[in-house]
Write a protein that holds these residues in place. Sequence first.
Motif, PDB file in Angstrom:
ATOM      1  N   GLY A 148       0.800  -1.221   0.000  1.00  0.00           N
ATOM      2  CA  GLY A 148       0.000   0.000   0.000  1.00  0.00           C
ATOM      3  C   GLY A 148       0.829   1.265   0.000  1.00  0.00           C
ATOM      4  N   GLY A 149       2.153   1.112  -0.080  1.00  0.00           N
ATOM      5  CA  GLY A 149       3.024   2.283  -0.138  1.00  0.00           C
ATOM      6  C   GLY A 149       3.386   2.856   1.221  1.00  0.00           C
ATOM      7  N   ILE A 150       3.140   2.097   2.285  1.00  0.00           N
ATOM      8  CA  ILE A 150       3.474   2.574   3.626  1.00  0.00           C
ATOM      9  C   ILE A 150       4.973   2.448   3.844  1.00  0.00           C
ATOM     10  CG2 ILE A 150       2.986   2.333   6.089  1.00  0.00           C
ATOM     11  CD1 ILE A 150       0.604   3.144   4.303  1.00  0.00           C
ATOM     12  N   GLU A 151       5.572   3.491   4.391  1.00  0.00           N
ATOM     13  CA  GLU A 151       7.006   3.497   4.668  1.00  0.00           C
ATOM     14  C   GLU A 151       7.350   2.372   5.637  1.00  0.00           C
ATOM     15  OE1 GLU A 151      10.488   4.503   7.043  1.00  0.00           O
ATOM     16  OE2 GLU A 151       8.463   4.882   7.787  1.00  0.00           O
ATOM     17  N   PRO A 152       8.452   1.633   5.419  1.00  0.00           N
ATOM     18  CA  PRO A 152       8.761   0.431   6.205  1.00  0.00           C
ATOM     19  C   PRO A 152       8.717   0.607   7.720  1.00  0.00           C
ATOM     20  CG  PRO A 152      10.205   0.522   4.311  1.00  0.00           C
ATOM     21  CD  PRO A 152       9.432   1.813   4.318  1.00  0.00           C
ATOM     22  N   LEU A 229      -9.682   0.867  14.131  1.00  0.00           N
ATOM     23  CA  LEU A 229      -8.723   0.361  13.155  1.00  0.00           C
ATOM     24  C   LEU A 229      -8.706   1.225  11.903  1.00  0.00           C
ATOM     25  CD1 LEU A 229      -8.863  -3.534  13.246  1.00  0.00           C
ATOM     26  CD2 LEU A 229      -7.441  -1.950  14.516  1.00  0.00           C
ATOM     27  N   GLY A 230      -9.893   1.683  11.488  1.00  0.00           N
ATOM     28  CA  GLY A 230      -9.947   2.565  10.320  1.00  0.00           C
ATOM     29  C   GLY A 230      -9.180   3.849  10.547  1.00  0.00           C
ATOM     30  N   THR A 231      -9.271   4.393  11.758  1.00  0.00           N
ATOM     31  CA  THR A 231      -8.544   5.616  12.077  1.00  0.00           C
ATOM     32  C   THR A 231      -7.043   5.392  12.019  1.00  0.00           C
ATOM     33  OG1 THR A 231     -10.348   6.374  13.512  1.00  0.00           O
ATOM     34  CG2 THR A 231      -8.191   7.383  13.845  1.00  0.00           C
ATOM     35  N   ILE A 232      -6.596   4.258  12.554  1.00  0.00           N
ATOM     36  CA  ILE A 232      -5.161   3.948  12.515  1.00  0.00           C
ATOM     37  C   ILE A 232      -4.685   3.793  11.080  1.00  0.00           C
ATOM     38  CG2 ILE A 232      -3.409   2.232  13.118  1.00  0.00           C
ATOM     39  CD1 ILE A 232      -5.049   1.603  15.634  1.00  0.00           C
ATOM     40  N   VAL A 233      -5.392   2.986  10.314  1.00  0.00           N
ATOM     41  CA  VAL A 233      -4.964   2.681   8.955  1.00  0.00           C
ATOM     42  C   VAL A 233      -5.018   3.920   8.060  1.00  0.00           C
ATOM     43  CG1 VAL A 233      -5.556   1.373   6.863  1.00  0.00           C
ATOM     44  CG2 VAL A 233      -5.570   0.246   9.106  1.00  0.00           C
ATOM     45  N   ASP A 234      -6.064   4.730   8.213  1.00  0.00           N
ATOM     46  CA  ASP A 234      -6.191   5.917   7.367  1.00  0.00           C
ATOM     47  C   ASP A 234      -5.072   6.917   7.601  1.00  0.00           C
ATOM     48  OD1 ASP A 234      -8.445   4.923   6.212  1.00  0.00           O
ATOM     49  OD2 ASP A 234      -9.858   6.084   7.415  1.00  0.00           O
ATOM     50  N   ASN A 235      -4.478   6.893   8.784  1.00  0.00           N
ATOM     51  CA  ASN A 235      -3.412   7.850   9.095  1.00  0.00           C
ATOM     52  C   ASN A 235      -2.028   7.349   8.720  1.00  0.00           C
ATOM     53  OD1 ASN A 235      -4.238  10.466  10.728  1.00  0.00           O
ATOM     54  ND2 ASN A 235      -5.648   8.841  11.329  1.00  0.00           N
ATOM     55  N   LEU A 236      -1.921   6.088   8.314  1.00  0.00           N
ATOM     56  CA  LEU A 236      -0.601   5.567   7.970  1.00  0.00           C
ATOM     57  C   LEU A 236      -0.015   6.270   6.754  1.00  0.00           C
ATOM     58  CD1 LEU A 236      -1.139   1.715   8.476  1.00  0.00           C
ATOM     59  CD2 LEU A 236      -0.140   3.384  10.059  1.00  0.00           C
ATOM     60  N   ARG A 238      -0.470   9.238   5.911  1.00  0.00           N
ATOM     61  CA  ARG A 238      -0.209  10.651   6.189  1.00  0.00           C
ATOM     62  C   ARG A 238       1.082  10.868   6.962  1.00  0.00           C
ATOM     63  NH1 ARG A 238      -6.353  11.783   8.392  1.00  0.00           N
ATOM     64  NH2 ARG A 238      -7.443  11.082   6.508  1.00  0.00           N
ATOM     65  N   ARG A 239       1.651   9.760   7.462  1.00  0.00           N
ATOM     66  CA  ARG A 239       2.899   9.878   8.211  1.00  0.00           C
ATOM     67  C   ARG A 239       4.061  10.057   7.257  1.00  0.00           C
ATOM     68  NH1 ARG A 239       3.986   8.873  13.312  1.00  0.00           N
ATOM     69  NH2 ARG A 239       6.054   8.147  12.699  1.00  0.00           N
ATOM     70  N   ARG A 240       4.925  10.988   7.605  1.00  0.00           N
ATOM     71  CA  ARG A 240       6.135  11.159   6.820  1.00  0.00           C
ATOM     72  C   ARG A 240       7.173  10.146   7.276  1.00  0.00           C
ATOM     73  NH1 ARG A 240       8.069  17.093   7.660  1.00  0.00           N
ATOM     74  NH2 ARG A 240       7.327  16.646   9.758  1.00  0.00           N
ATOM     75  N   ALA A 245      10.856  13.485   8.745  1.00  0.00           N
ATOM     76  CA  ALA A 245      10.349  14.151   9.938  1.00  0.00           C
ATOM     77  C   ALA A 245      11.472  14.763  10.742  1.00  0.00           C
ATOM     78  CB  ALA A 245       9.571  13.145  10.797  1.00  0.00           C
ATOM     79  N   ALA A 246      12.622  14.061  10.791  1.00  0.00           N
ATOM     80  CA  ALA A 246      13.765  14.575  11.557  1.00  0.00           C
ATOM     81  C   ALA A 246      14.317  15.833  10.911  1.00  0.00           C
ATOM     82  CB  ALA A 246      14.846  13.494  11.637  1.00  0.00           C
ATOM     83  N   VAL A 247      14.379  15.825   9.559  1.00  0.00           N
ATOM     84  CA  VAL A 247      14.875  17.011   8.848  1.00  0.00           C
ATOM     85  C   VAL A 247      13.924  18.186   9.046  1.00  0.00           C
ATOM     86  CG1 VAL A 247      15.349  17.976   6.582  1.00  0.00           C
ATOM     87  CG2 VAL A 247      16.123  15.666   7.149  1.00  0.00           C
ATOM     88  N   GLY A 248      12.626  17.919   8.982  1.00  0.00           N
ATOM     89  CA  GLY A 248      11.633  18.986   9.109  1.00  0.00           C
ATOM     90  C   GLY A 248      11.606  19.621  10.484  1.00  0.00           C
ATOM     91  N   SER A 249      12.056  18.888  11.503  1.00  0.00           N
ATOM     92  CA  SER A 249      12.036  19.435  12.858  1.00  0.00           C
ATOM     93  C   SER A 249      13.216  20.312  13.155  1.00  0.00           C
ATOM     94  CB  SER A 249      12.003  18.268  13.871  1.00  0.00           C
ATOM     95  OG  SER A 249      13.185  17.492  13.784  1.00  0.00           O
ATOM     96  N   LYS A 250      14.213  20.319  12.267  1.00  0.00           N
ATOM     97  CA  LYS A 250      15.407  21.150  12.527  1.00  0.00           C
ATOM     98  C   LYS A 250      15.156  22.586  12.107  1.00  0.00           C
ATOM     99  CE  LYS A 250      18.690  17.354  12.028  1.00  0.00           C
ATOM    100  NZ  LYS A 250      19.863  16.823  11.286  1.00  0.00           N
TER     101      LYS A 250
END
Length: 250
Positions: A148-152, A229-236, A238-240, A245-250
């Motif tokens: 589904g294209g989710i980051e590992p 479960l739908g809430t968890i899966v739907d947000n996967l 959207r996670r960077r 995320a580490a670069v964006g926080s600097k």
Amino acid sequence: MPVDPERRRAARHAQPAVSPERQPRRKPPITVTRITDAALEVVATQGYDALTMRSVAAVLDTGPASLYAHVVNKADIDELIIGRLCSQLVLPEPDPATWRAQILDVCAQIRDQYLRYPGVSRAALAMVATNLDVLRVNEGMLAILLAGGIEPQTAAWAIDALALYVSAYALESSLVAQRQSHQGDEWVVGRDELVSRFAALPADRFPQIRRYAAELTSGTGHERFDFTLGTIVDNLTRRRPAAEAAVGSK
């Protein structure tokens, strides 16, 4: 002087035959499969709290000591029964177009297996996955999320989160059912009674609970399960990735 074979044969045939009713019944041998079957029988009929080496041995009509030739301890039995339940799951071929429905279906299958055996998900909560049947399910879930294209890293942690919620949901359901089986248990109340209690709370301290009592108590268990479960899966999706995320926080 050697005995005449003919006389020996005649003497053997002359012995009275033991009737089938009088023949001692040989117990089937203890095996890992039979131990697993017996453990699930204990949980299905008495609940997970009743599962001990002694209770499993009782189902097999033997003593606890005879089990140790096949299993290490109670934790080993826990792993065997969770592995057995996982072996019943049907894992789909990962499909990028339907990955969301696929992962939700696998979670629902796990839930339904756990609900067949009251409290058995406690064994899953306390177990580090090394059983091959359990790992087969983890492999299948990971493959679905990656398709589904989710980051590992997100996919890896999502499997843990999904498994934790499914186990907790099944455990809560078993505890509620256990309490409901005890008539007169004052801790078990229906929705109408719960709404009434919320409505009676002090308005100055609990204005939101009073106002939204209907919403707070709405829905069946499975509806809430699907929502979470739908809430968890739907947000996967959207996670960077962690690196971004580490670069964006600097």
